[in-house]
Design a protein around this motif. Structure first.
Motif, short mmCIF file in Angstrom:
data_model
loop_
_atom_site.label_atom_id
_atom_site.label_comp_id
_atom_site.label_asym_id
_atom_site.label_seq_id
_atom_site.Cartn_x
_atom_site.Cartn_y
_atom_site.Cartn_z
N ARG A 177 0.83 -1.22 0.00
CA ARG A 177 0.00 0.00 0.00
C ARG A 177 0.86 1.26 0.00
N GLU A 178 1.92 1.25 0.81
CA GLU A 178 2.79 2.43 0.89
C GLU A 178 3.55 2.65 -0.42
N LYS A 202 1.18 4.22 -2.88
CA LYS A 202 1.04 5.66 -2.63
C LYS A 202 2.25 6.43 -3.13
N ASN A 250 2.18 6.26 -7.08
CA ASN A 250 1.01 6.95 -7.62
C ASN A 250 1.10 8.46 -7.41
N ASN A 251 1.76 8.90 -6.35
CA ASN A 251 1.89 10.32 -6.06
C ASN A 251 3.24 10.89 -6.46
N LEU A 295 -7.81 4.13 0.99
CA LEU A 295 -6.87 4.71 0.03
C LEU A 295 -7.46 5.83 -0.82
N ASP A 352 -8.48 8.80 -0.46
CA ASP A 352 -7.99 10.17 -0.32
C ASP A 352 -6.49 10.30 -0.49
N SER A 353 -5.80 9.18 -0.68
CA SER A 353 -4.34 9.26 -0.73
C SER A 353 -3.72 8.88 -2.07
N ILE A 354 -4.54 8.47 -3.05
CA ILE A 354 -4.00 8.15 -4.38
C ILE A 354 -4.87 8.80 -5.45
#
Length: 193
Positions: free
Chosen positions: A10-11, A14, A17-18, A93, A95-97
């Motif tokens: 997951r990290e 992120k 993707n960011n 996820l 809101d973070s990707i």
């Protein structure tokens, strides 16, 4: 341990993707659509046609969609057995990707990654055997970008893409071995004279 691996996945999603790689979301959105890969399949078919005589080249060209279809079938079996939610469907996820697609099926492993690597490995091995041309490694730019696009549009985790690439590579190698077996068994002249 399993949960810590999922957290790393997951990290990493992120992070990628960011990252600066996703400064051009239109590029990744363009790359990620399978129908945009049709010219690549045509190019691969052309390369096989130029390298092998007619009967063999036709056989190998037919192998491309067969390998893609078998890979997609196995991928869907695995996806439905594992039932891993896609990042685009994970509430934690959202809101973070960056998400630009929302497919409803499952995530593990990536079909885009598996199919593109299967076909590319098959073509690479069929062409590298007779030519020993190291520039053929450039063929792998397509599956790498295609697979990476799935992370960039927010529909796959990095592990989905990596395992898909490994599974596809194995299936592409198996397709190559079967094609060689057929060639030897039928005593087909393989290379253009």
């Amino acid at each position: 341990m399993w949960e810590s691996l999922l957290e790393i996945d997951r990290e990493l999603l992120k992070l990628l993707n960011n990252s600066f790689l996703n400064n051009l979301p239109e590029f990744w959105e363009f790359i990620t659509h399978p129908e945009r890969s049709i010219p690549i399949f045509l190019f691969f078919s052309f390369l096989l046609y130029k390298q092998y005589n007619k009967p063999m080249s036709y056989y190998l060209i037919v192998c491309l969609p067969v390998i893609a279809g078998i890979t997609l079938f196995i991928t869907n079996l695995v996806k439905n057995a594992v039932e891993r939610l896609r990042p685009s469907n994970e509430p934690v996820l959202l809101d973070s990707i960056l998400i630009s697609q929302r497919p409803e099926n499952f995530s593990f492993w990536s079909g885009h990654s598996a199919v593109s690597f299967a076909v590319t490995f098959f073509v690479y091995l069929m062409l590298f055997g007779p030519t020993k041309n190291h520039f053929l490694k450039l063929l792998f730019l397509w599956p790498i970008l295609f697979a990476l696009s799935r992370i960039m549009v927010g529909v796959h985790y990095p592990a989905d893409v990596i395992v898909g690439a490994i599974a596809g590579s194995i299936l592409g190698c198996l397709g190559y071995k079967l094609a060689l077996y057929y060639t030897r068994k039928s005593k087909t002249i393989t290379h253009r004279q």
